[in-house]
Design an enzyme around this catalytic site. Structure first.
Site, PDB file in Angstrom:
ATOM      1  N   VAL A 252       0.809  -1.226   0.000  1.00 40.22           N
ATOM      2  CA  VAL A 252       0.000   0.000   0.000  1.00 40.22           C
ATOM      3  C   VAL A 252       0.840   1.273   0.000  1.00 40.22           C
ATOM      4  O   VAL A 252       0.328   2.358  -0.269  1.00 40.22           O
ATOM      5  CB  VAL A 252      -1.015   0.046   1.187  1.00 40.22           C
ATOM      6  CG1 VAL A 252      -2.057  -1.056   1.058  1.00 40.22           C
ATOM      7  CG2 VAL A 252      -0.300  -0.003   2.528  1.00 40.22           C
TER       8      VAL A 252
ATOM      9  N   TYR B 178       3.446   5.813  15.336  1.00 38.92           N
ATOM     10  CA  TYR B 178       2.151   5.122  15.202  1.00 38.92           C
ATOM     11  C   TYR B 178       0.996   6.063  15.554  1.00 38.92           C
ATOM     12  O   TYR B 178      -0.022   6.120  14.857  1.00 38.92           O
ATOM     13  CB  TYR B 178       2.176   3.897  16.113  1.00 38.92           C
ATOM     14  CG  TYR B 178       1.008   2.947  15.971  1.00 38.92           C
ATOM     15  CD1 TYR B 178       0.877   2.124  14.857  1.00 38.92           C
ATOM     16  CD2 TYR B 178       0.047   2.833  16.978  1.00 38.92           C
ATOM     17  CE1 TYR B 178      -0.181   1.226  14.744  1.00 38.92           C
ATOM     18  CE2 TYR B 178      -1.002   1.937  16.888  1.00 38.92           C
ATOM     19  CZ  TYR B 178      -1.111   1.130  15.761  1.00 38.92           C
ATOM     20  OH  TYR B 178      -2.155   0.235  15.656  1.00 38.92           O
TER      21      TYR B 178
ATOM     22  N   LYS C 148      -2.069   7.195  13.235  1.00 38.17           N
ATOM     23  CA  LYS C 148      -3.452   6.847  13.588  1.00 38.17           C
ATOM     24  C   LYS C 148      -4.313   8.086  13.849  1.00 38.17           C
ATOM     25  O   LYS C 148      -5.533   8.060  13.625  1.00 38.17           O
ATOM     26  CB  LYS C 148      -3.463   5.901  14.793  1.00 38.17           C
ATOM     27  CG  LYS C 148      -2.830   4.531  14.489  1.00 38.17           C
ATOM     28  CD  LYS C 148      -3.461   3.866  13.291  1.00 38.17           C
ATOM     29  CE  LYS C 148      -3.013   2.429  13.095  1.00 38.17           C
ATOM     30  NZ  LYS C 148      -3.635   1.807  11.913  1.00 38.17           N
TER      31      LYS C 148
HETATM   32  N1  LIG Z   1      -4.417  -5.813  17.060  1.00 35.77           N
HETATM   33  C1  LIG Z   1      -4.635  -4.736  17.781  1.00 35.77           C
HETATM   34  O1  LIG Z   1      -4.687  -4.806  19.022  1.00 35.77           O
HETATM   35  C2  LIG Z   1      -4.846  -3.385  17.116  1.00 35.77           C
HETATM   36  C3  LIG Z   1      -5.156  -2.298  17.934  1.00 35.77           C
HETATM   37  C4  LIG Z   1      -5.367  -1.060  17.356  1.00 35.77           C
HETATM   38  C5  LIG Z   1      -5.273  -0.899  15.978  1.00 35.77           C
HETATM   39  N2  LIG Z   1      -4.946  -1.961  15.196  1.00 35.77           N
HETATM   40  C6  LIG Z   1      -4.841  -1.720  13.746  1.00 35.77           C
HETATM   41  O2  LIG Z   1      -5.610  -2.666  13.037  1.00 35.77           O
HETATM   42  C7  LIG Z   1      -4.987  -2.972  11.785  1.00 35.77           C
HETATM   43  C8  LIG Z   1      -4.766  -4.478  11.663  1.00 35.77           C
HETATM   44  O3  LIG Z   1      -3.965  -4.909  12.751  1.00 35.77           O
HETATM   45  P1  LIG Z   1      -3.615  -6.439  13.035  1.00 35.77           P
HETATM   46  O4  LIG Z   1      -3.508  -6.561  14.499  1.00 35.77           O
HETATM   47  O5  LIG Z   1      -4.512  -7.337  12.280  1.00 35.77           O
HETATM   48  O6  LIG Z   1      -2.131  -6.490  12.433  1.00 35.77           O
HETATM   49  P2  LIG Z   1      -1.305  -7.718  11.836  1.00 35.77           P
HETATM   50  O7  LIG Z   1       0.133  -7.327  11.954  1.00 35.77           O
HETATM   51  O8  LIG Z   1      -1.738  -8.989  12.430  1.00 35.77           O
HETATM   52  O9  LIG Z   1      -1.733  -7.691  10.284  1.00 35.77           O
HETATM   53  C9  LIG Z   1      -1.406  -6.607   9.455  1.00 35.77           C
HETATM   54  C10 LIG Z   1      -1.392  -7.062   8.007  1.00 35.77           C
HETATM   55  O10 LIG Z   1      -0.986  -5.939   7.206  1.00 35.77           O
HETATM   56  C11 LIG Z   1      -0.084  -6.406   6.214  1.00 35.77           C
HETATM   57  N3  LIG Z   1       0.790  -5.329   5.758  1.00 35.77           N
HETATM   58  C12 LIG Z   1       1.836  -4.767   6.409  1.00 35.77           C
HETATM   59  N4  LIG Z   1       2.437  -3.862   5.621  1.00 35.77           N
HETATM   60  C13 LIG Z   1       1.734  -3.815   4.457  1.00 35.77           C
HETATM   61  C14 LIG Z   1       1.867  -3.069   3.258  1.00 35.77           C
HETATM   62  N5  LIG Z   1       2.863  -2.182   3.081  1.00 35.77           N
HETATM   63  N6  LIG Z   1       0.977  -3.282   2.261  1.00 35.77           N
HETATM   64  C15 LIG Z   1      -0.025  -4.198   2.408  1.00 35.77           C
HETATM   65  N7  LIG Z   1      -0.185  -4.949   3.520  1.00 35.77           N
HETATM   66  C16 LIG Z   1       0.684  -4.749   4.531  1.00 35.77           C
HETATM   67  C17 LIG Z   1       0.711  -7.508   6.924  1.00 35.77           C
HETATM   68  O11 LIG Z   1       1.359  -8.379   5.997  1.00 35.77           O
HETATM   69  C18 LIG Z   1      -0.384  -8.194   7.731  1.00 35.77           C
HETATM   70  O12 LIG Z   1      -1.003  -9.222   6.991  1.00 35.77           O
HETATM   71  C19 LIG Z   1      -3.693  -2.161  11.753  1.00 35.77           C
HETATM   72  O13 LIG Z   1      -3.903  -0.955  11.055  1.00 35.77           O
HETATM   73  C20 LIG Z   1      -3.425  -1.872  13.219  1.00 35.77           C
HETATM   74  O14 LIG Z   1      -2.643  -0.724  13.411  1.00 35.77           O
HETATM   75  C21 LIG Z   1      -4.731  -3.202  15.721  1.00 35.77           C
END
Ligand SMILES: NC(=O)c1ccc[n+]([C@@H]2O[C@H](COP(=O)([O-])OP(=O)(O)OC[C@H]3O[C@@H](n4cnc5c(N)ncnc54)[C@H](O)[C@@H]3O)[C@@H](O)[C@H]2O)c1
Length: 252
Positions: free
Chosen positions: A65, A155, A159
């Site tokens: 992305v 981050y 966000k």
């Molecule tokens: N898990 C949590 O507790 C939490 C809390 C707050 C916010 N978030 C947000 O939710 C979203 C998903 O988080 P998650 O926990 O599933 O993370 P995760 O790390 O498990 O999954 C993230 C996915 O994004 C993909 N990715 C990374 N860089 C990329 C790029 N340049 N292009 C395309 N894909 C890419 C990775 O390969 C992975 O499959 C994120 O934006 C994260 O910041 C998660």
């Protein structure tokens, strides 16, 4: 429910964690899926688990992305191949936590590029086809951290940027049938959370009024609502899905 029959739902970062949970949820409701991730093998495996469980039509693309040319080609491919793009979920995000004085240029740019600029690339590319359709739903991932969090300057900036971007997309999309909303998850059990060390995680879990972390399905439910016709009069909001942690102190 088959709320997404005939709808095309595009999700970034769909190979694991929240992206995979949302893809599975949308598939269960009849959506045609366009799944993108930078990690091609994990994405292919994830697509297999979805098609095993649901009779979903889907395409997978390796998309970074941060690269606007790849994003533009992806959205073009989706609209040509699947006929439309109804929902865009800007989910891809990464962490590179450190205290401000130890965040390198690379750590700063990597997090901003994936978690903020990546969402912008996708929203910009999806806007034209959504305008032509007179219909669109953009759901972008912020975080409970957007209000500020120790050790996460990069981050948090990304966000909080998602919140500002979402509110502006909402203004520009409103007269075209496009809504834009953000989800701010708390601590959710995904591979991203697994990367957090034990003591830091326990400390944070103790601050959650509900006293437990969330499941990816909790987020998938929120996304499936915000992207649905039921939410057609909701735009520009940040939906906290966090067991109450953003309310503030839960000392008892
Ligand atoms: N898990 C949590 O507790 C939490 C809390 C707050 C916010 N978030 C947000 O939710 C979203 C998903 O988080 P998650 O926990 O599933 O993370 P995760 O790390 O498990 O999954 C993230 C996915 O994004 C993909 N990715 C990374 N860089 C990329 C790029 N340049 N292009 C395309 N894909 C890419 C990775 O390969 C992975 O499959 C994120 O934006 C994260 O910041 C998660």
């Amino acid at each position: 429910m088959n709320r997404y029959q005939g709808r095309v739902v595009a999700i970034t970062g769909a190979a694991q964690g929240l992206g995979l949970a949302m893809a599975t949820r949308f598939a269960a409701e009849g959506a045609t899926l366009a799944l993108a991730d930078v990690n091609e093998q994990t994405l292919t495996d994830a697509a297999g688990t979805i098609t095993d469980a649901h009779d979903a039509k889907l395409r997978t693309d390796r998309v970074d992305v941060t690269d606007s040319a790849q994003v533009n080609a992806w959205i073009d491919g989706v609209t040509t191949d699947l006929g439309r793009i109804d929902v865009l979920v800007n989910n891809a995000g990464i962490l590179r936590d450190n205290r401000v004085e130890d965040i390198t240029d690379d750590d700063w740019h990597a997090v901003i590029d994936v978690s903020l600029t990546g969402g912008f690339h996708c929203a910009r590319a999806a806007f034209a086809p959504m305008k032509r359709q007179g219909y669109g739903r953009i759901v972008s991932f912020s975080s409970m951290s957007w209000r500020g969090n120790f050790g996460q300057t990069n981050y948090v900036a990304a966000k909080a940027g998602i919140v500002g971007m979402t509110r502006t997309l909402a203004l520009e999309g409103a007269r075209h049938g496009i809504t834009a909303n953000a989800i701010a998850p708390g601590l959710i059990e995904t591979p991203m959370l697994a990367s957090m060390n034990g003591p830091a995680r326990d400390k944070l879990t103790n601050k959650i009024p509900m006293r437990h972390t969330g499941r990816p399905q909790d987020i998938a439910e929120a996304a499936a609502f915000l992207a649905s016709d039921a939410a057609s009069y909701i735009t520009g909001i940040v939906l906290d899905v966090d067991g109450g942690i953003s309310i503030g102190s839960s000392i008892r």
